[in-house]
Design an enzyme around this catalytic site. Structure first.
Site, PDB file in Angstrom:
ATOM      1  CB  THR A  41     -16.223  -6.702 -52.530  1.00 16.89           C
ATOM      2  OG1 THR A  41     -16.204  -7.035 -53.920  1.00 16.89           O
ATOM      3  CG2 THR A  41     -15.022  -7.355 -51.858  1.00 16.89           C
ATOM      4  CG  ASP A  42     -19.042  -9.729 -56.214  1.00 21.88           C
ATOM      5  OD1 ASP A  42     -18.044  -8.966 -56.219  1.00 21.88           O
ATOM      6  OD2 ASP A  42     -19.768  -9.871 -57.216  1.00 21.88           O
ATOM      7  CD  GLU A  43     -13.139  -7.668 -56.810  1.00 20.35           C
ATOM      8  OE1 GLU A  43     -11.930  -7.985 -56.741  1.00 20.35           O
ATOM      9  OE2 GLU A  43     -13.535  -6.589 -57.265  1.00 20.35           O
TER      10      GLU A  43
END
Length: 191
Positions: A41-43
């Site tokens: 994820t980009d998180e």
């Protein structure tokens, strides 16, 4: 485990799935000498300010802000370590928010649609100014296939759609597309 809010209430399933689960998968890939692609994820990169002109890159330092994003960052690091330490044939991708058919109802877009279909008013947290980059699952799948066919072992790829929209705009668009008044939702306190 992919629902960030759940990780705030009970982090352990995220440790089990994202860390121990990834370890189990990369060990199996190593044992059988098969190609491995890790979807993340980009998180893991944290948050950007709303007016920040920059985007995340594969060189952006990790700055996870929840049990979910920290366990995903940990799983990314395991894959990288196995590539370097054991020669695992692996790539990593960090993707923005997916949407599409059959997505779990706990996710933002299907939750709003379900509320409307069941004659309930959708809920918008806070002012709804949180911005997300939205990508259709089919576009994400095409990007992963391209990485599998053309990606360089050991590299990390960021997948996005330049589809940034704030939650307020998304919920109003859903209402309009479903022939409802675009302001027919309730504001609730931010989480």
């Amino acid at each position: 485990e992919s629902h960030n809010d759940n990780s705030l209430h009970s982090p352990w399933p995220f440790v089990q799935t994202n860390i121990i689960g990834t370890y189990t998968l990369i060990e199996a890939a190593r044992k059988y000498n098969v190609r491995f692609h890790h979807i993340s994820t980009d998180e893991v990169y944290g948050d950007l300010e709303l007016d920040d002109p920059h985007s995340f890159t594969p060189l952006t330092p990790y700055n996870p802000s929840s049990p979910y994003s920290s366990t995903k960052a940990s799983s990314d690091m395991l894959v990288r370590a196995w590539v370097r330490s054991f020669g695992l044939k692996a790539t990593i991708s960090n993707c923005s928010n997916n949407y599409g058919p059959y997505q779990h109802v706990e996710k933002f877009i299907p939750r709003q649609i379900t509320e409307i279909l069941e004659s309930r008013r959708p809920k918008l947290y806070g002012s709804g100014e949180n911005v997300r980059d939205w990508i259709h699952v089919d576009d994400h799948n095409r990007a992963v296939l391209d990485i599998l066919e053309n990606g360089k072992i050991g590299d990390t790829y960021l997948i996005g759609a330049n589809g940034e929209k704030n939650n307020k705009d998304v919920i109003e668009m859903i209402l309009k597309l479903m022939d409802k008044n675009p302001t027919d939702y309730d504001h609730v306190n931010d989480r």
